[in-house]
Write an enzyme that holds these catalytic residues in place. Sequence first.
Site, PDB file in Angstrom:
ATOM      1  N   GLY A   1      -6.606   4.045   3.464  1.00 29.63           N
ATOM      2  CA  GLY A   1      -6.540   2.651   3.000  1.00 29.63           C
ATOM      3  C   GLY A   1      -7.874   1.948   2.939  1.00 29.63           C
ATOM      4  O   GLY A   1      -8.303   1.493   1.880  1.00 29.63           O
ATOM      5  N   GLU A   2      -8.542   1.825   4.088  1.00 28.51           N
ATOM      6  CA  GLU A   2      -9.847   1.168   4.083  1.00 28.51           C
ATOM      7  C   GLU A   2     -10.959   2.081   3.572  1.00 28.51           C
ATOM      8  O   GLU A   2     -11.832   1.633   2.825  1.00 28.51           O
ATOM      9  CB  GLU A   2     -10.192   0.676   5.500  1.00 28.51           C
ATOM     10  CG  GLU A   2      -9.266  -0.416   5.988  1.00 28.51           C
ATOM     11  CD  GLU A   2      -9.385  -0.618   7.491  1.00 28.51           C
ATOM     12  OE1 GLU A   2      -8.934   0.262   8.240  1.00 28.51           O
ATOM     13  OE2 GLU A   2      -9.934  -1.647   7.905  1.00 28.51           O
TER      14      GLU A   2
ATOM     15  N   ARG B   1      -3.955   2.697   9.795  1.00 21.16           N
ATOM     16  CA  ARG B   1      -3.259   3.358  10.891  1.00 21.16           C
ATOM     17  C   ARG B   1      -1.777   3.642  10.637  1.00 21.16           C
ATOM     18  O   ARG B   1      -1.153   4.322  11.450  1.00 21.16           O
ATOM     19  CB  ARG B   1      -3.395   2.520  12.173  1.00 21.16           C
ATOM     20  CG  ARG B   1      -2.784   1.138  12.085  1.00 21.16           C
ATOM     21  CD  ARG B   1      -2.950   0.360  13.392  1.00 21.16           C
ATOM     22  NE  ARG B   1      -2.120   0.849  14.474  1.00 21.16           N
ATOM     23  CZ  ARG B   1      -0.809   0.652  14.560  1.00 21.16           C
ATOM     24  NH1 ARG B   1      -0.162  -0.015  13.633  1.00 21.16           N
ATOM     25  NH2 ARG B   1      -0.133   1.126  15.583  1.00 21.16           N
ATOM     26  N   GLN B   2      -1.155   3.113   9.572  1.00 20.04           N
ATOM     27  CA  GLN B   2       0.293   3.273   9.486  1.00 20.04           C
ATOM     28  C   GLN B   2       0.721   4.700   9.127  1.00 20.04           C
ATOM     29  O   GLN B   2       1.677   5.221   9.700  1.00 20.04           O
ATOM     30  CB  GLN B   2       0.926   2.256   8.525  1.00 20.04           C
ATOM     31  CG  GLN B   2       0.925   0.804   9.040  1.00 20.04           C
ATOM     32  CD  GLN B   2       1.717   0.559  10.333  1.00 20.04           C
ATOM     33  OE1 GLN B   2       2.047   1.480  11.076  1.00 20.04           O
ATOM     34  NE2 GLN B   2       1.992  -0.705  10.614  1.00 20.04           N
ATOM     35  N   THR B   3       0.034   5.365   8.191  1.00 22.13           N
ATOM     36  CA  THR B   3       0.402   6.750   7.889  1.00 22.13           C
ATOM     37  C   THR B   3       0.246   7.601   9.143  1.00 22.13           C
ATOM     38  O   THR B   3       1.107   8.425   9.463  1.00 22.13           O
ATOM     39  CB  THR B   3      -0.477   7.310   6.754  1.00 22.13           C
ATOM     40  OG1 THR B   3      -0.175   6.576   5.564  1.00 22.13           O
ATOM     41  CG2 THR B   3      -0.218   8.797   6.520  1.00 22.13           C
TER      42      THR B   3
ATOM     43  N   ALA C   1      -6.318  -1.262   9.915  1.00 20.13           N
ATOM     44  CA  ALA C   1      -7.077  -0.187  10.563  1.00 20.13           C
ATOM     45  C   ALA C   1      -6.701   1.202  10.036  1.00 20.13           C
ATOM     46  O   ALA C   1      -6.878   2.193  10.733  1.00 20.13           O
ATOM     47  CB  ALA C   1      -6.915  -0.245  12.092  1.00 20.13           C
TER      48      ALA C   1
ATOM     49  N   GLN D   1       0.817  -1.217   0.000  1.00 18.78           N
ATOM     50  CA  GLN D   1       0.000   0.000   0.000  1.00 18.78           C
ATOM     51  C   GLN D   1       0.847   1.261   0.000  1.00 18.78           C
ATOM     52  O   GLN D   1       0.355   2.338  -0.304  1.00 18.78           O
ATOM     53  CB  GLN D   1      -0.959  -0.007   1.197  1.00 18.78           C
ATOM     54  CG  GLN D   1      -0.408   0.528   2.505  1.00 18.78           C
ATOM     55  CD  GLN D   1       0.501  -0.444   3.233  1.00 18.78           C
ATOM     56  OE1 GLN D   1       0.990  -1.411   2.668  1.00 18.78           O
ATOM     57  NE2 GLN D   1       0.770  -0.189   4.497  1.00 18.78           N
TER      58      GLN D   1
ATOM     59  N   SER E   1       3.388   2.223   2.620  1.00 19.49           N
ATOM     60  CA  SER E   1       3.756   2.879   3.884  1.00 19.49           C
ATOM     61  C   SER E   1       5.245   3.225   3.953  1.00 19.49           C
ATOM     62  O   SER E   1       5.616   4.269   4.495  1.00 19.49           O
ATOM     63  CB  SER E   1       3.354   2.005   5.080  1.00 19.49           C
ATOM     64  OG  SER E   1       3.880   0.704   4.978  1.00 19.49           O
TER      65      SER E   1
END
Lengths: 427, 334
Positions: B289-290, B90-92, B88, B49, B51
């Site tokens: 993402g989601e 959440r990485q960014t 979730a 994706q 990250s």
Amino acid sequence: MPIIGTSPPRVDARSKVTGQAIYPADVNFPGMIYGQAVRSPYAHARIINIDTSAALEVPGVLCVLTARDIPGHNGQGVVYQDMPVLARDEARSVNDVVALVGATTPAAARAGAAKVKVTYEELPALLDPIAAMQPWAPRVHPDRDNVIYHLPIRKGNVEAGFAAADVIVENTYRTQLLDHAFLQPEAAVARVDERGHLVIYVATQYVHWDRTEVARVLGWNQDRIRIVAPAVGGAFGGREDMTLQTLVALLAVHTSRPAKMVLTREESFLAHSKRHPMIMRYKTGATRDGKLTALEAEIIGDSGAYSSWAPNVLRKAAIHATGPYVIPNVKIDAYAVYTNNPFTGAMRGFGATQPPLAYESQMDELASRLGIHPFTIRWLNAFRQGDITATGQVLESSVGLIDTMLQAARAAGWSLEELIPGGKQDE
Amino acid sequence: MSKKRGIGMACFFYGTGYGNGFPDVSTATVEIHDDGTATVRTGAVDCGQGSSTVLAQIAAEELGVPYEWVTVITADTDTTPDAGTTAATRQTYASGNAVQMACREAREVLFEYTRTILGVNTIAGLVAREGIIYVKGYPKKQITYPEAAARARLAGCRLVGQGTFVTHTTAVDRETGQGAPYWPYAFGTQIAEVEVDTETGQVRVLRFIAAHDVGRAVNRKGVEGQIEGGIAQGLGMALLEKVHLQHGRIVNNSFSTYLIPTTLDMPEVQPLIVETYEPTGPYGAKGVGEPATIPTVPAIINAIYNAVGVRITELPVTPEKILAALREKEGEQK
């Protein structure tokens, strides 16, 4: 030149475009062996006997591991460790691995797996989540109710809210079982290194969690386990549960040889979680001028035979069940339920991807009954900064919903003067 | 005319992060080398994706060096700190914050030394851009990053930083569901145009407009890619995909029978990036993402309704379901 907000080349672009990226399936070691799982053909069965003798006679087969070969804890799972690594007495779904063959070639491993003789007694399977919720339904797991999780959300008074509504829409929506269909099927290689540490190369979403799970299954200390994720070919939530990590670990530790497993697409479908199918009963009320007054929703999610993220997924479904709208009176109940279906877990949106089918269909149905445009009913109820969700949370910052509505509507060529009551675009 | 067109819209909100009080933590470290380049270490897995690219951009921006000077080492429990799951959305946000904190710490060590060379009384008077450190308001007074880093190291400074970011989340009450379970929330609107063939029941998606509030786009192409991919996945959920079971057994476990959209099924997608600047995010960023896939199904469902007046409530929308619904509607009208 600024860096944030630009699009520099991806750090992995060159290696992926030229084919040089290393995926776990590309990792090889001298003396490496190959694993093949034997999975239950039944959704629910008692395992009477596992006869490994014929499999062990297949040339190249080194071992056939069963539940009794697990040195540590025979359970795995992100919330509850309710999924056996190797099923012992009972298979609860077609995901269940009953035996694990290690052999010098992939073909020998497959031939060995075909010779493992498992005697099953097929048992009645619970395949319908609503039936599984009934108090007389047999339990999928003896130590836990079939209703793994229930979250009620209560705000205001829905009876009063529906009494104040001029129009009420009721519908039941159903979403389906879905696969992540990531590009790269599961692959993993495990090897005991020169320090006696176990190193696993695997396509995963969380190396540190995998270490916790593998350590528990082996009964090893975590500092002696190293998990490495080389290139990963997509995940979408389907690589959060253990699939091959614990299996290659068992093979490598048992044989003291590097061990590899690469799934076919067909087996990949059986190995990893799926998206929860949901049954969503919705009742939504609005006034003549398009303001939402009440929502009553019941959401039932089929977790299959193992819980994976079920409580968290159904919690997320409940919390997002209103959609991005202010609704003063809310009654929501979400349930996660065990059945003997293939297990479900995380998938892009994590329980918040199913309810939009319901809440956004309801919005259009209300708009249609009230004779107003779908944009208008959303505009009248949309979250703005400072609004409060159904869980009582104040949306304090970066609430861009109406900006996205305006930009999308303009791109569609819609006349905002007609669609926005009063014609005011800026608030 | 057997082909009818319709337009549908759908909005959503989405709470990012683990949520509900779950410990949502990401840790990252950074080391600035003698030549001004830097190595970031994070457990965050890049599943494709992007990250690692986003984290390199955040590190470069915070350190004040070119993007090409940053290497991101990821996803190895022996060498990288725990950054939480790549999930979730959440990485960014979480790991981006951790990387920014780590880089700020290392940069401030470098600045503390550099200010003595440049004769500045506080590090607040220093700025770094593209590998040059200069005096704020007086850019003529400057030193290159490599020179500053090399001299700082000789002077005994160690240009290392560590950042741990914890996402705020408060569990909801088990009886009433009240609480502040997620932060931050993403928002968006998608509009779909479809064509429904009333003779065959086939639905073709012609066009998608997708406006997403991402807080701030760290990598614009990355955001657009997520939006296009999200719509592809949502289109599959709406029209094509279903794992079929018989007695709990999966019967269509291959791509010849489990149909996913191909490029030929994909409509023209117009991504619209809305930036609202989330104050707790790295440079204002949330995630995408989601969210990109969440409103796609109802946008298509509502477009079908707009085109032919039938409301499909069960996924996926197969041609058979469209035809059955059309027949039922005709029967009602007669």
